[in-house]
Design a protein around this motif. Structure first.
Motif, PDB file in Angstrom:
ATOM      1  N   UNK A  72       0.802  -1.208   0.000  1.00  0.00           N
ATOM      2  CA  UNK A  72       0.000   0.000   0.000  1.00  0.00           C
ATOM      3  C   UNK A  72       0.834   1.256   0.000  1.00  0.00           C
ATOM      4  N   UNK A  73       2.156   1.137  -0.029  1.00  0.00           N
ATOM      5  CA  UNK A  73       3.012   2.314  -0.052  1.00  0.00           C
ATOM      6  C   UNK A  73       2.805   3.094  -1.338  1.00  0.00           C
ATOM      7  N   UNK A  74       2.806   4.404  -1.232  1.00  0.00           N
ATOM      8  CA  UNK A  74       2.675   5.251  -2.403  1.00  0.00           C
ATOM      9  C   UNK A  74       4.011   5.833  -2.827  1.00  0.00           C
ATOM     10  N   UNK A  75       5.054   5.524  -2.080  1.00  0.00           N
ATOM     11  CA  UNK A  75       6.338   6.149  -2.353  1.00  0.00           C
ATOM     12  C   UNK A  75       7.364   5.185  -2.896  1.00  0.00           C
ATOM     13  N   UNK A  76       7.108   3.901  -2.788  1.00  0.00           N
ATOM     14  CA  UNK A  76       8.110   2.918  -3.189  1.00  0.00           C
ATOM     15  C   UNK A  76       9.076   2.588  -2.080  1.00  0.00           C
ATOM     16  N   UNK A  77       8.956   3.212  -0.908  1.00  0.00           N
ATOM     17  CA  UNK A  77       9.787   2.837   0.224  1.00  0.00           C
ATOM     18  C   UNK A  77       9.387   1.452   0.680  1.00  0.00           C
ATOM     19  N   UNK A  78      10.331   0.528   0.745  1.00  0.00           N
ATOM     20  CA  UNK A  78       9.958  -0.863   0.903  1.00  0.00           C
ATOM     21  C   UNK A  78       9.626  -1.257   2.313  1.00  0.00           C
ATOM     22  N   UNK A  79      10.385  -0.806   3.269  1.00  0.00           N
ATOM     23  CA  UNK A  79      10.151  -1.218   4.641  1.00  0.00           C
ATOM     24  C   UNK A  79       9.887  -0.014   5.514  1.00  0.00           C
ATOM     25  N   UNK A 120      10.641   2.929  -8.236  1.00  0.00           N
ATOM     26  CA  UNK A 120      11.328   3.954  -9.013  1.00  0.00           C
ATOM     27  C   UNK A 120      11.000   5.361  -8.511  1.00  0.00           C
ATOM     28  N   UNK A 121       9.927   5.489  -7.749  1.00  0.00           N
ATOM     29  CA  UNK A 121       9.532   6.802  -7.248  1.00  0.00           C
ATOM     30  C   UNK A 121      10.384   7.188  -6.048  1.00  0.00           C
ATOM     31  N   UNK A 122      10.772   8.446  -5.981  1.00  0.00           N
ATOM     32  CA  UNK A 122      11.657   8.906  -4.910  1.00  0.00           C
ATOM     33  C   UNK A 122      10.943   9.722  -3.846  1.00  0.00           C
ATOM     34  N   UNK A 123       9.701  10.126  -4.081  1.00  0.00           N
ATOM     35  CA  UNK A 123       9.042  10.961  -3.091  1.00  0.00           C
ATOM     36  C   UNK A 123       7.559  10.666  -3.058  1.00  0.00           C
ATOM     37  N   UNK A 124       6.941  11.038  -1.939  1.00  0.00           N
ATOM     38  CA  UNK A 124       5.509  10.862  -1.807  1.00  0.00           C
ATOM     39  C   UNK A 124       5.119  10.350  -0.436  1.00  0.00           C
ATOM     40  N   UNK A 160      11.079  12.244   0.609  1.00  0.00           N
ATOM     41  CA  UNK A 160      11.641  12.766  -0.625  1.00  0.00           C
ATOM     42  C   UNK A 160      12.958  12.025  -0.849  1.00  0.00           C
ATOM     43  N   UNK A 161      13.721  12.447  -1.796  1.00  0.00           N
ATOM     44  CA  UNK A 161      14.976  11.759  -2.066  1.00  0.00           C
ATOM     45  C   UNK A 161      15.948  11.852  -0.897  1.00  0.00           C
ATOM     46  N   UNK A 162      15.886  12.951  -0.139  1.00  0.00           N
ATOM     47  CA  UNK A 162      16.851  13.161   0.946  1.00  0.00           C
ATOM     48  C   UNK A 162      16.206  13.350   2.320  1.00  0.00           C
ATOM     49  N   UNK A 163      14.927  13.034   2.450  1.00  0.00           N
ATOM     50  CA  UNK A 163      14.230  13.244   3.722  1.00  0.00           C
ATOM     51  C   UNK A 163      13.126  12.214   3.888  1.00  0.00           C
ATOM     52  N   UNK A 195      12.384  10.757  12.134  1.00  0.00           N
ATOM     53  CA  UNK A 195      12.770  11.607  11.005  1.00  0.00           C
ATOM     54  C   UNK A 195      14.148  11.167  10.550  1.00  0.00           C
ATOM     55  N   UNK A 196      14.349  11.075   9.240  1.00  0.00           N
ATOM     56  CA  UNK A 196      15.640  10.671   8.689  1.00  0.00           C
ATOM     57  C   UNK A 196      16.118  11.629   7.630  1.00  0.00           C
ATOM     58  N   UNK A 197      17.414  11.889   7.634  1.00  0.00           N
ATOM     59  CA  UNK A 197      18.076  12.447   6.480  1.00  0.00           C
ATOM     60  C   UNK A 197      18.621  11.294   5.652  1.00  0.00           C
ATOM     61  N   UNK A 198      18.593  11.403   4.335  1.00  0.00           N
ATOM     62  CA  UNK A 198      19.031  10.324   3.445  1.00  0.00           C
ATOM     63  C   UNK A 198      20.079  10.880   2.502  1.00  0.00           C
ATOM     64  N   UNK A 199      21.240  10.238   2.461  1.00  0.00           N
ATOM     65  CA  UNK A 199      22.322  10.673   1.573  1.00  0.00           C
ATOM     66  C   UNK A 199      22.825   9.478   0.763  1.00  0.00           C
ATOM     67  N   UNK A 200      23.509   9.800  -0.335  1.00  0.00           N
ATOM     68  CA  UNK A 200      24.045   8.780  -1.233  1.00  0.00           C
ATOM     69  C   UNK A 200      25.522   9.086  -1.453  1.00  0.00           C
TER      70      UNK A 200
END
Length: 273
Positions: free
Chosen positions: A15-22, A88-92, A133-136, A158-163
């Motif tokens: 049911x995720x709308x963002x593609x975040x898996x866990x 494939x979606x990075x935000x939502x 989002x891609x970084x939050x 809350x998380x910051x996300x970096x690559x």
């Protein structure tokens, strides 16, 4: 010593709308970017196993190694609805069912628990959601206890996300855990009979609901190739409020650390024409 994991929550992002898996605050795995081939599959599922060093029980000053499964979903297809998860979606906005298993706690687990009653195993089922989002990423979840306790527990994060490199994803941020009075009294309360049976180690104590810990969590995942992903996670939590004031915590430790390692393999397939 290996035993069934008692405190790691495992959540599938159906049911995720963002593609975040866990669930961001729950399990070790994170969903990596999909290859061009996998991005066209109806189902993309990562399965694996890990091991985590965690306290023997909440407020314990001794640690054990707990094995646990890793499950994440990159794509999920439902006939009539299409791709309800698209990695494939990075935000939502995203939603996920979450669960947690809490193992049995016995007086024989530690001298700090001398005189306490046995607390049976508990299963926690619930729901979470958030926005990324891609970084939050921000999320909240709530679970209902069954069997060992019948209270409600949850987490805010809350998380910051970096690559930092092409195949790496790293997230880090604060956590706050809360619980109802039933949960708090089950794991942090001390009855009059327990205090009497403890030989002076414990005093009678009633624990009320509220926030029980605050802390930090960090994770890193590395794409070894398109199918194999390596994971590492670390965390620190400090018991607060009625949990910290409990005689069980006073005899044990208010500082709770964890570190885990895992590996997962990606399966991509189609079921429907």
């Amino acid at each position: 010593m290996l035993k069934l994991m008692t405190r790691a929550a495992l959540a599938l992002a159906l049911g995720s709308l963002s593609g975040t898996a866990l669930a961001p605050g729950s399990a070790l795995a994170q969903s990596g970017d999909l290859s061009s081939k996998d991005a066209n599959r109806q189902f993309v599922v990562d399965l694996g196993i890990g091991a985590m060093v965690k306290p023997r029980y909440e407020a314990s000053d001794s640690y054990l190694v707990y094995p646990f499964p890793i499950i994440s979903i990159g794509r999920f297809y439902l006939p009539g609805l299409g791709q309800v998860i698209d990695g494939r979606r990075k935000s939502g906005v995203f939603f996920y069912p979450a669960f947690n298993f809490v193992g049995e706690r016995k007086a024989s687990d530690s001298a700090d628990l001398s005189g306490t009653r046995t607390v049976d195993w508990a299963l926690e089922l619930g729901l979470g959601g958030g926005f990324r989002t891609e970084h939050f990423r921000a999320f909240a979840e709530l679970r209902q206890g069954i069997n060992g306790h019948t209270g409600q527990v949850g987490q805010l994060g809350i998380d910051g996300i970096v690559y930092p490199a092409e195949k790496w994803e790293v997230s880090f941020g604060p956590r706050a855990d809360f619980a109802s009075g039933d949960y708090m009294d089950t794991y942090f309360g001390v009855t009059a009979s327990e205090a009497a049976n403890s030989g002076g180690r414990l005093t009678r104590y009633n624990a009320s609901g509220g926030f029980k810990s605050v802390g930090l969590s960090t994770r890193a995942s590395y794409d070894y190739n398109d199918d194999i992903r390596l994971h590492i996670q670390g965390g620190y939590d400090r018991l607060i409020g009625d949990a910290a004031d409990s005689p069980i915590a006073e005899n044990g430790s208010k500082d709770q650390f964890s570190v885990g390692l895992g590996v997962s393999y990606r399966f991509a397939f189609d079921l429907f024409n």
